[in-house]
Design a protein around this motif. Structure first.
Motif, mmCIF file in Angstrom:
data_model
loop_
_atom_site.group_PDB
_atom_site.id
_atom_site.type_symbol
_atom_site.label_atom_id
_atom_site.label_comp_id
_atom_site.label_asym_id
_atom_site.label_seq_id
_atom_site.Cartn_x
_atom_site.Cartn_y
_atom_site.Cartn_z
ATOM 1 N N ASP A 15 0.830 -1.206 0.000
ATOM 2 C CA ASP A 15 0.000 0.000 0.000
ATOM 3 C C ASP A 15 0.866 1.257 0.000
ATOM 4 O O ASP A 15 1.907 1.326 0.667
ATOM 5 C CB ASP A 15 -0.912 0.022 1.231
ATOM 6 C CG ASP A 15 -2.027 -1.017 1.149
ATOM 7 O OD1 ASP A 15 -2.314 -1.501 0.029
ATOM 8 O OD2 ASP A 15 -2.605 -1.344 2.209
ATOM 9 N N ARG A 16 0.446 2.234 -0.796
ATOM 10 C CA ARG A 16 1.086 3.560 -0.870
ATOM 11 C C ARG A 16 2.547 3.476 -1.306
ATOM 12 O O ARG A 16 3.352 4.344 -0.975
ATOM 13 C CB ARG A 16 0.946 4.295 0.468
ATOM 14 C CG ARG A 16 -0.513 4.543 0.836
ATOM 15 C CD ARG A 16 -0.698 5.222 2.180
ATOM 16 N NE ARG A 16 -2.125 5.449 2.426
ATOM 17 C CZ ARG A 16 -2.967 4.533 2.902
ATOM 18 N NH1 ARG A 16 -2.503 3.318 3.230
ATOM 19 N NH2 ARG A 16 -4.247 4.787 3.058
ATOM 20 N N SER A 17 2.875 2.443 -2.050
ATOM 21 C CA SER A 17 4.252 2.291 -2.518
ATOM 22 C C SER A 17 4.437 2.972 -3.863
ATOM 23 O O SER A 17 3.536 2.969 -4.713
ATOM 24 C CB SER A 17 4.599 0.805 -2.633
ATOM 25 O OG SER A 17 5.904 0.643 -3.165
ATOM 26 N N THR A 18 5.605 3.539 -4.069
ATOM 27 C CA THR A 18 5.935 4.168 -5.344
ATOM 28 C C THR A 18 6.934 3.345 -6.142
ATOM 29 O O THR A 18 7.374 3.770 -7.214
ATOM 30 C CB THR A 18 6.516 5.578 -5.113
ATOM 31 O OG1 THR A 18 7.671 5.487 -4.270
ATOM 32 C CG2 THR A 18 5.484 6.484 -4.449
ATOM 33 N N THR A 19 7.318 2.167 -5.639
ATOM 34 C CA THR A 19 8.246 1.274 -6.335
ATOM 35 C C THR A 19 7.772 -0.169 -6.170
ATOM 36 O O THR A 19 7.112 -0.511 -5.191
ATOM 37 C CB THR A 19 9.679 1.396 -5.788
ATOM 38 O OG1 THR A 19 9.666 1.136 -4.374
ATOM 39 C CG2 THR A 19 10.258 2.779 -6.043
ATOM 40 N N PHE A 20 8.135 -1.000 -7.125
ATOM 41 C CA PHE A 20 7.872 -2.427 -7.020
ATOM 42 C C PHE A 20 8.953 -3.098 -6.180
ATOM 43 O O PHE A 20 10.113 -2.667 -6.142
ATOM 44 C CB PHE A 20 7.877 -3.077 -8.408
ATOM 45 C CG PHE A 20 6.724 -2.683 -9.296
ATOM 46 C CD1 PHE A 20 5.451 -3.173 -9.069
ATOM 47 C CD2 PHE A 20 6.928 -1.826 -10.370
ATOM 48 C CE1 PHE A 20 4.385 -2.824 -9.898
ATOM 49 C CE2 PHE A 20 5.880 -1.468 -11.205
ATOM 50 C CZ PHE A 20 4.607 -1.964 -10.967
ATOM 51 N N ASP A 21 8.590 -4.209 -5.539
ATOM 52 C CA ASP A 21 9.540 -5.105 -4.865
ATOM 53 C C ASP A 21 10.339 -4.431 -3.758
ATOM 54 O O ASP A 21 11.373 -4.946 -3.331
ATOM 55 C CB ASP A 21 10.513 -5.734 -5.873
ATOM 56 C CG ASP A 21 9.869 -6.840 -6.692
ATOM 57 O OD1 ASP A 21 8.873 -7.428 -6.235
ATOM 58 O OD2 ASP A 21 10.379 -7.131 -7.797
ATOM 59 N N SER A 22 9.894 -3.296 -3.283
ATOM 60 C CA SER A 22 10.580 -2.603 -2.202
ATOM 61 C C SER A 22 9.541 -2.103 -1.211
ATOM 62 O O SER A 22 8.618 -1.360 -1.589
ATOM 63 C CB SER A 22 11.406 -1.433 -2.739
ATOM 64 O OG SER A 22 12.088 -0.769 -1.696
ATOM 65 N N VAL A 23 9.664 -2.541 0.048
ATOM 66 C CA VAL A 23 8.725 -2.145 1.091
ATOM 67 C C VAL A 23 9.448 -1.200 2.041
ATOM 68 O O VAL A 23 10.486 -1.540 2.620
ATOM 69 C CB VAL A 23 8.180 -3.373 1.843
ATOM 70 C CG1 VAL A 23 7.118 -2.943 2.843
ATOM 71 C CG2 VAL A 23 7.610 -4.397 0.859
ATOM 72 N N ALA A 24 8.902 -0.023 2.200
ATOM 73 C CA ALA A 24 9.586 1.041 2.925
ATOM 74 C C ALA A 24 9.719 0.738 4.409
ATOM 75 O O ALA A 24 8.872 0.047 4.997
ATOM 76 C CB ALA A 24 8.827 2.355 2.737
ATOM 77 N N PRO A 25 10.786 1.238 5.046
ATOM 78 C CA PRO A 25 10.930 1.097 6.501
ATOM 79 C C PRO A 25 9.692 1.635 7.212
ATOM 80 O O PRO A 25 9.120 2.662 6.822
ATOM 81 C CB PRO A 25 12.171 1.940 6.806
ATOM 82 C CG PRO A 25 12.957 1.950 5.541
ATOM 83 C CD PRO A 25 11.933 1.949 4.443
ATOM 84 N N GLY A 26 9.269 0.927 8.260
ATOM 85 C CA GLY A 26 8.120 1.346 9.030
ATOM 86 C C GLY A 26 6.769 0.946 8.459
ATOM 87 O O GLY A 26 5.736 1.239 9.070
ATOM 88 N N TYR A 27 6.771 0.264 7.315
ATOM 89 C CA TYR A 27 5.498 -0.124 6.702
ATOM 90 C C TYR A 27 4.770 -1.156 7.564
ATOM 91 O O TYR A 27 5.362 -2.114 8.039
ATOM 92 C CB TYR A 27 5.733 -0.701 5.311
ATOM 93 C CG TYR A 27 4.466 -1.223 4.648
ATOM 94 C CD1 TYR A 27 3.570 -0.342 4.054
ATOM 95 C CD2 TYR A 27 4.162 -2.589 4.634
ATOM 96 C CE1 TYR A 27 2.408 -0.794 3.445
ATOM 97 C CE2 TYR A 27 3.002 -3.051 4.031
ATOM 98 C CZ TYR A 27 2.128 -2.153 3.438
ATOM 99 O OH TYR A 27 0.984 -2.609 2.832
ATOM 100 N N VAL A 28 3.480 -0.960 7.737
ATOM 101 C CA VAL A 28 2.621 -1.913 8.438
ATOM 102 C C VAL A 28 1.420 -2.184 7.546
ATOM 103 O O VAL A 28 0.673 -1.257 7.213
ATOM 104 C CB VAL A 28 2.141 -1.360 9.802
ATOM 105 C CG1 VAL A 28 1.186 -2.354 10.468
ATOM 106 C CG2 VAL A 28 3.326 -1.064 10.714
#
Length: 378
Positions: free
Chosen positions: A136-149
């Motif tokens: 959710d709310r990602s601007t890139t594929f295959d990368s999950v931002a720090p702090g994502y829940v």
């Protein structure tokens, strides 16, 4: 492993050492609620440096690939661009040339210092199935931002063969990186000096360890690769060794001059000229596309687990298998031509089980090999 509610209190979450997290840390994430799933997480999902992600019960045929962007969830994008919903409970066929988005069973709650990096599993890439993970709310594929829940989803695009998938199928994997664990070129060269990463006579350490293609061939038939057959049958991604490889692939034999012409849009399985090795305290990622090396993509999966090709895991002589797709024009490749690079990462700790020491390590010691669902690759 049982189901654990998603962790919400980062103040009491365990501390993780810098580097790519090993299997022991992934189990700790599961037990502390940072990694959870709708069904119990299976121990067989946990690899030396990653965890396999399982499809959930629902998928959607969508008009086009998309990124949710910083202001939307994946389901909000599906509501806008979805064509119809598919029930995966008892299996469903995904057609070539179509884009699908499927829910994943796993959810994550990442600390503010940890990033998730996803790749297709090796067997997925060898089927010419292009899959990427969305958050959710990602601007890139295959990368999950720090702090994502939150939840995870998989975009699935079969390239050559229609595929059967179902709830529980594993097409992707994710690893967790605390800080920046990637080695510089100087650090890679220093590691090679004490624990060789490649058997190249003159290794190149520029943007990673360079690898080239073998066109002299393997075995008595001097096979240099396999070309996927167009209009072949359906493949079931969960049936190991159940498909006759000759019905899906045409072998390519070494030719005079040790070069071949790649046809635009065709999909090939090839192997690296060099044997490669990943020491136990490291993992590696194959760079999938470098426009400076030609108009082709040379890998869909990318992750080389700790122990791949290493003597301590009985992997001497392991080649990197290349999933090659030429783009807009015919392209000539020659024996020894550089097609990509391996970028090494430090593990936070040595994994409890190295690649090659578990039953799920299908490709240790490989030369050129099709995916495990084919009778040649089982």
């Amino acid at each position: 492993m049982g189901h654990v509610p998603l962790h919400a209190d980062f103040a009491t979450a365990p501390a993780f050492a810098p580097g790519t997290q090993p299997d022991s840390a992934i189990r700790l994430m599961a037990s502390s609620g940072l990694l959870t799933a709708r069904e119990p997480l299976l121990d067989s999902q946990i690899q030396p440096a990653s965890v396999d992600l399982r499809l959930g019960a629902r998928a959607w045929r969508v008009r086009a690939s998309f990124l949710p962007g910083s202001g939307a969830t994946v389901e909000e994008r599906i509501a806008r661009h979805g064509l119809f919903e598919i029930d995966l409970t008892n299996g469903a066929v995904l057609e070539t040339g179509c884009v699908y988005v499927a829910e994943l069973q796993e959810r994550i709650a990442l600390p503010s210092t940890m990033r998730g990096i996803a790749n297709a599993k090796s067997s997925t890439g060898r089927l010419d199935v292009f899959t990427r993970v969305l958050a959710d709310r990602s601007t890139t594929f295959d990368s999950v931002a720090p702090g994502y829940v939150g939840p995870l989803y998989a975009e699935i695009c079969p390239g050559t063969f229609p595929i059967v998938v179902r709830k529980g199928s594993r097409l992707s994997q994710i690893r967790f990186r605390q800080g920046d664990s990637r080695l510089t070129d100087a650090e890679t060269a220093a590691l090679h000096a004490v624990d060789p990463l490649t058997d190249a006579a003159v290794p190149c350490f520029e943007g990673g360890v360079a690898f080239s293609v073998d066109l002299e061939g393997f075995g008595p038939d001097r096979i240099v690769g396999y070309r996927a057959r167009q209009h072949a049958g359906i493949v079931d991604v969960d049936k190991v060794g159940a498909h006759r490889w000759k019905e899906f692939w045409t072998p390519i034999h070494a030719a005079e001059g040790a070069e071949i012409v790649l046809d635009p849009g065709a999909f090939y399985i090839m192997a690296s000229k060099e044997a490669v090795s990943v020491p136990p305290e490291y993992s590696a990622e194959m760079v999938p596309f470098d426009p400076l090396l030609g108009e082709l993509r040379c890998h869909y999966a990318g992750l080389f687990d700790a122990g791949f090709g290493h003597a301590t895991a009985n992997g001497e002589g392991s080649r990197g298998v290349l999933e090659v797709r030429c783009r807009d024009v015919p392209f000539v490749i020659s024996h020894g031509q550089v097609l990509g690079r391996l970028v090494y990462e430090r593990m936070a700790a040595r994994p409890d089980a190295l690649y090659g020491t578990a039953k799920s390590s299908h490709y240790q010691g490989q030369s050129i090999r099709l995916g495990k669902i084919f009778d040649q690759g089982a």
